[in-house]
Design a protein around this motif. Structure first.
Motif, mmCIF file in Angstrom:
data_model
loop_
_atom_site.group_PDB
_atom_site.id
_atom_site.type_symbol
_atom_site.label_atom_id
_atom_site.label_comp_id
_atom_site.label_asym_id
_atom_site.label_seq_id
_atom_site.Cartn_x
_atom_site.Cartn_y
_atom_site.Cartn_z
ATOM 1 N N GLY A 74 34.907 29.354 69.580
ATOM 2 C CA GLY A 74 35.343 30.734 69.390
ATOM 3 C C GLY A 74 36.274 30.892 68.202
ATOM 4 N N VAL A 75 37.182 29.934 68.003
ATOM 5 C CA VAL A 75 38.080 29.977 66.848
ATOM 6 C C VAL A 75 37.282 29.901 65.553
ATOM 7 N N LEU A 76 36.310 29.005 65.498
ATOM 8 C CA LEU A 76 35.469 28.890 64.310
ATOM 9 C C LEU A 76 34.625 30.145 64.107
ATOM 10 N N ALA A 77 34.171 30.742 65.197
ATOM 11 C CA ALA A 77 33.351 31.946 65.097
ATOM 12 C C ALA A 77 34.148 33.123 64.534
ATOM 13 N N CYS A 78 35.430 33.200 64.867
ATOM 14 C CA CYS A 78 36.272 34.265 64.308
ATOM 15 C C CYS A 78 36.358 34.142 62.795
ATOM 16 N N ALA A 79 36.508 32.908 62.310
ATOM 17 C CA ALA A 79 36.520 32.688 60.868
ATOM 18 C C ALA A 79 35.171 33.020 60.259
ATOM 19 N N MET A 80 34.092 32.682 60.954
ATOM 20 C CA MET A 80 32.754 32.974 60.447
ATOM 21 C C MET A 80 32.513 34.477 60.367
ATOM 22 N N ALA A 81 33.107 35.239 61.276
ATOM 23 C CA ALA A 81 32.968 36.692 61.221
ATOM 24 C C ALA A 81 33.575 37.246 59.936
ATOM 25 N N TYR A 82 34.723 36.717 59.527
ATOM 26 C CA TYR A 82 35.338 37.122 58.258
ATOM 27 C C TYR A 82 34.404 36.808 57.089
ATOM 28 N N LEU A 83 33.821 35.623 57.090
ATOM 29 C CA LEU A 83 32.945 35.221 55.995
ATOM 30 C C LEU A 83 31.687 36.081 55.955
ATOM 31 N N LEU A 84 31.089 36.327 57.117
ATOM 32 C CA LEU A 84 29.888 37.150 57.154
ATOM 33 C C LEU A 84 30.170 38.574 56.706
ATOM 34 N N ALA A 85 31.383 39.044 56.975
ATOM 35 C CA ALA A 85 31.751 40.386 56.516
ATOM 36 C C ALA A 85 31.737 40.484 54.994
ATOM 37 N N MET A 86 31.899 39.344 54.312
ATOM 38 C CA MET A 86 31.850 39.301 52.850
ATOM 39 C C MET A 86 30.510 38.783 52.330
ATOM 40 N N ARG A 87 29.537 38.630 53.223
ATOM 41 C CA ARG A 87 28.215 38.101 52.879
ATOM 42 C C ARG A 87 28.293 36.643 52.437
#
Length: 345
Positions: A74-87
């Motif tokens: 879940g912690v890693l997924a939160c970071a991935m959400a930030y990255l996906l928001a920037m494509r």
């Protein structure tokens, strides 16, 4: 009695009487429009289906264990959400977890205080994220290519430093290890660490200029550049943030298990991406759901735990996980479409 009934009917049919009903309907519609609603409902259904086969799976202790184990992804997924928001993507987060946990364990073996070693895990993760950011931002490499390379590089370095063996961290009797084994309100420390991460990152994304820049870049990079947003600087900061989250996940792993395994975090990058997408973060950028990303890790852990719980062949793990991802994403998409269709323009 008849007069009282008549009065009650008049009140219920009045605009004031209809307000609670309308409020409930509005609240239900607002809930259905949330990006994380689909994964939340899918998780509840999945847990109930597993619990229907064995009621002991629904016991609070078992469910809290699932939440505690899902917290790292879940912690890693939160970071991935930030990255996906920037494509963007970071395929090295699992390797960052493993290498940062190893750094902490080696420092503990060298005599460093465990809590300082945990801080070192986060610092190591930030450094590794900085390397990813430099490769993507300064060398102009596509993030999927750069982080695919660092995935192997970081993992190979982990195996080399550990000589392919587990490295012990703090002793089980140490307050550091006892802290991560402690439970608050029946929930483990990993869960509470994830809750803090979700709260901080969600507020940052929605209510700060940094979060606005991330969403603007993901929505329209050209417009963001024209408006003066420093795209390269923001991208570098997000990759460093992803590294920090990998370091935090490494510290949680080291504290919970008391050992750094050279294979720790292997495959977590794909689980983090899946959790973020399940939680409602689109791949086209411009939007992210941090809460949904954290929730998206839960059904993946439920599947893994259920297979082990019922002693089902582990080879079914990937198949079942893929099916859960399809169902959760499809259900969330259906809820959003129906909610948008009912929303007046």
């Amino acid at each position: 009695m008849c007069r009282r009934t008549l009065v009650n009917n008049i009140i219920d049919n009045s605009p004031q009487g209809r307000r609670p009903v309308n409020g409930l309907r509005s609240g239900a519609r607002a809930l259905l429009r949330q990006d994380f609603t689909g994964v939340l409902i899918a998780t509840v259904v999945l847990v109930l289906v597993v619990g229907a086969r064995d009621a002991t799976f629904l016991e609070f202790g078992q469910l809290s264990q699932v939440l505690n184990q899902a917290a790292v992804v879940g912690v890693l997924a939160c970071a991935m959400a930030y990255l996906l928001a920037m494509r963007e993507l970071d395929l090295s987060v699992g390797s960052v977890l493993g290498l940062s946990a190893l750094c902490g364990a080696l420092l503990i073996c060298a005599g460093l205080h465990p809590w300082l070693a945990a801080v070192s895990c986060v610092a190591a993760g930030a450094l590794l994220g900085l390397v990813n950011g430099v490769l993507v931002d300064l060398l102009r490499l596509p993030s999927i290519v750069a982080t695919l390379a660092t995935l192997s590089t970081y993992r190979g370095l982990t195996h080399r430093l550990s000589e392919g063996k587990q490295v012990l961290g703090a002793a089980l009797t140490d307050p550091f290890s006892r802290f991560f084994g402690w439970k608050l309100l029946g929930l483990g420390m990993n869960f509470w660490a994830l809750a803090i991460v979700v709260a901080v990152l969600a507020v940052t994304l929605r209510n700060t200029p940094f979060g606005y820049r991330i969403r603007s870049i993901g929505s329209n990079p050209e417009a963001a550049r024209f408006s003066g947003i420093p795209i390269r600087g923001v991208r570098l900061q997000v990759f460093v943030l992803a590294g920090v989250m990998g370091g935090i996940a490494g510290a949680l792993t080291l504290g919970y298990f008391g050992v750094a395994d050279p294979n720790a975090g292997s495959g977590y990058e794909l689980q983090a991406i899946a959790a973020a997408v399940i939680g409602g973060t689109p791949l086209h950028g411009g939007r992210a759901c941090v809460m949904g990303a954290a929730l998206g890790a839960v059904p993946l852990e439920v599947v893994r735990t259920a297979l082990a719980y019922f002693r089902i062949d582990i080879n079914w793990n990937d198949f079942t996980t893929g099916a859960v991802i399809l169902l959760a994403v499809g259900f969330a998409s259906l809820l959003r479409r129906r909610s948008d269709a009912r929303t007046p323009t």
